[in-house]
Design an enzyme around this catalytic site. Structure first.
Site, PDB file in Angstrom:
ATOM      1  N   ASP A   1      62.543  66.059   8.166  1.00  0.00           N
ATOM      2  CA  ASP A   1      63.829  65.540   7.677  1.00  0.00           C
ATOM      3  C   ASP A   1      64.926  66.549   8.013  1.00  0.00           C
ATOM      4  OD1 ASP A   1      65.836  64.158   6.368  1.00  0.00           O
ATOM      5  OD2 ASP A   1      65.261  64.849   4.382  1.00  0.00           O
TER       6      ASP A   1
ATOM      7  N   CYS B   1      69.584  61.550   9.621  1.00  0.00           N
ATOM      8  CA  CYS B   1      70.734  61.215   8.780  1.00  0.00           C
ATOM      9  C   CYS B   1      72.020  61.171   9.601  1.00  0.00           C
ATOM     10  CB  CYS B   1      70.870  62.209   7.627  1.00  0.00           C
ATOM     11  SG  CYS B   1      71.156  63.911   8.173  1.00  0.00           S
TER      12      CYS B   1
END
Length: 406
Positions: free
Chosen positions: A306, A346
Site C-alpha cells: 500500500d 491511492c
C-alpha cells in the site's frame, strides 16, 4: 465567504458572474463539481472565496460556486439551483445530511473513527472532516474553500456536541495543526475500528492521522490472513498488520521507512493484546527489504503493498506507472506459489484500467500468472458522485499468484 459590495450569495441577490467558454453544462448536471480556468471567462479583481454564478453566454444560470484566483481549478460548484444561497445555512445543512448518511453504516460501539464529510461526495467540494472519537479533524483544499471555515466550525460544534465531539482541529496540507475550538489532545487518541484498537496522532500523523479509506480493505485482509505468513509494506502504523495478526496470521512482518511509524505499529499491537515476539517490525525502505528478502529466499503467503501516491499530477503518470510495475513485480517475487498479493494505489491519476494494466505487466515480468480475486475501493463513508471519476482514487486488488512452468 467573500462577497463583493452590494452582492450576495444567491437567493434572489445577484453574484459576480463567470461565463462558460466550453459546453460543460451536462457534466455539471451529472455531478462533476470542478471548473478549470481555461473553461471560463472571469472578470478581473475577484478575490479568493468570492461566491460566483456560472452562466452561459446568453446569461442563463448554470451553477453557483466559490472562486479561487490562485488555482487552475478556478471554481468549485456547490449548487445548481439559482434560488439556493451559498451561505452558512447551506454548509450546516450539507454537514447535517452527511452525518445522517453515516448513521447505520457502522456500529458505534465497534467503530469510532470514520469520515464525516467527503468533500465533493457530500456536496461540499474541498471540505474533508474525519471523526476520531471525541475529536474531528478538518482539511480544506484551496484558499477559496477557507472562506467556509467559520460556518464549518459552527456546524460541527452544533451537530457534534450531542454525539460527544469535544474539539475541532484543522490540518493544513503542509502538516501544521490548528485547534479551532475545544481542548487539544495531550497525545494520540485511541479509536476503535471494527473492534480493533488504534492510537491516532491527529496533530502530526499522515493525512488526518489515519488512512480511514482502507478500513474495509483492512477487514478483508483480516479475513484472509488466518494461518498465513504475512508481509505488510509501507505499513505506516500497522493497520493491515493488526487486522492480519488478530485474524490469525501465524506471523506478520511490518515494514515502513519511518521509525516513529514502526514504533506506533508496535504500540497498536500492544493495545490489541498481540504478542510482539511473534511478529517482526522493520524500520526499513520497502525496496531494500524486498531485495534482502529475495536474496534470502524467504517467501510469504500474503504480501500487502500500500504505497504512497506515485502520481501527484498527470505529468507524473508515466513515471508512476513504471514505479508501480517495478514495485509490484518485486513484491510478487516474495509471494509463495499460489499465494496472495494485496496491492493498492491511492493515485487519482491512475485509473482502474491503468492499475490493472500495471499488475498484469508486473506478473508477466516475474512469470507469475495472476488471478484477480477482488477489486475494491473506498468505503461507504467516502462517497463519490457518479459523474466525478477523479474522486474514485483508491484501488485495492487481491490477486492469487501462481507459477508458470519453466
Amino acid at each position: 465567504m467573500k462577497r463583493q459590495p452590494g452582492r450576495g450569495a444567491g437567493g434572489g441577490v445577484s453574484c459576480p458572474r463567470v461565463i462558460l467558454r466550453r459546453n460543460l453544462v451536462r457534466s455539471l448536471h451529472e455531478g462533476h463539481p470542478w471548473l478549470f480556468r481555461e473553461a471560463l471567462e472571469i472578470p478581473p479583481g475577484l478575490p479568493a472565496g468570492t461566491v460566483v454564478d456560472v452562466v452561459q453566454r446568453d446569461g442563463r444560470f448554470v451553477a453557483r460556486g466559490l472562486f479561487d484566483p490562485g488555482s487552475p481549478l478556478a471554481v468549485r460548484v456547490y449548487s445548481l439551483l439559482p434560488e439556493e444561497p451559498l451561505d452558512e445555512e447551506l454548509v450546516g445543512r450539507r454537514l447535517a445530511g452527511a452525518l445522517a448518511a453515516r448513521r447505520g453504516l457502522l456500529q458505534p460501539d465497534r467503530t469510532t473513527a470514520y469520515r464525516w464529510c467527503n468533500g465533493e461526495g457530500d456536496f461540499l467540494p474541498g471540505v474533508v472532516l474525519d471523526r476520531y472519537g471525541p475529536l474531528v479533524v478538518l482539511r480544506l483544499d484551496g484558499e477559496a474553500v477557507r472562506s467556509l471555515r467559520p460556518a464549518i466550525g459552527q456546524a460541527v460544534r452544533l451537530l457534534g456536541a450531542p454525539d460527544g465531539v469535544r474539539a475541532l482541529v484543522e490540518r493544513a496540507r503542509h502538516g501544521v495543526a490548528e485547534l479551532l475550538w475545544g481542548e487539544a489532545p495531550a497525545g494520540p487518541v485511541e479509536v476503535l475500528e471494527h473492534g480493533h484498537r488504534f492510537a491516532v496522532d491527529v496533530l502530526a500523523g499522515q493525512k488526518t492521522g489515519f488512512f480511514l479509506d482502507q478500513r474495509e480493505n483492512r477487514r478483508l485482509v483480516g479475513e484472509l490472513a488466518r494461518g498465513l505468513s504475512v508481509a505488510n509494506l509501507f505499513a505506516y502504523t500497522g493497520g493491515f498488520s493488526v487486522y492480519a495478526a488478530r485474524g490469525g496470521a501465524r506471523r506478520v512482518e511490518t515494514v515502513d521507512l519511518a521509525r516513529p511509524a514502526i514504533d506506533a505499529a508496535r504500540e497498536n499491537f500492544r493495545r490489541n493484546g498481540l504478542p510482539l515476539e511473534a511478529h517482526g517490525f522493520f524500520a526499513e525502505d520497502a525496496f531494500a527489504w524486498l531485495d534482502r528478502t529475495v536474496a534470502s529466499r524467504t517467501r510469504y503467503d500474503l504480501v500487502i503493498v500500500d504505497p504512497p501516491s506515485f502520481a501527484p499530477s498527470a505529468e507524473a503518470l508515466p513515471r508512476a506507472l513504471a514505479a508501480y510495475t517495478d514495485l509490484f513485480a518485486r513484491a510478487l517475487a516474495v509471494v509463495v506459489p499460489g499465494g496472495l498479493l494485496a496491492a493498492a494505489s491511492c493515485s487519482s491519476h491512475v485509473d482502474e484500467r491503468a492499475f490493472l494494466g500495471v499488475l498484469k505487466e508486473a506478473g508477466r515480468r516475474v512469470r507469475r500468472p495472476l488471478r484477480l480475486l477482488g477489486l475494491a475501493g473506498q468505503p461507504a463513508d467516502h462517497p463519490v458522485p457518479p459523474g466525478f471519476p477523479e474522486g474514485r482514487y483508491l484501488k485495492f486488488a487481491v490477486l492469487r499468484a501462481d507459477c508458470r512452468d519453466a
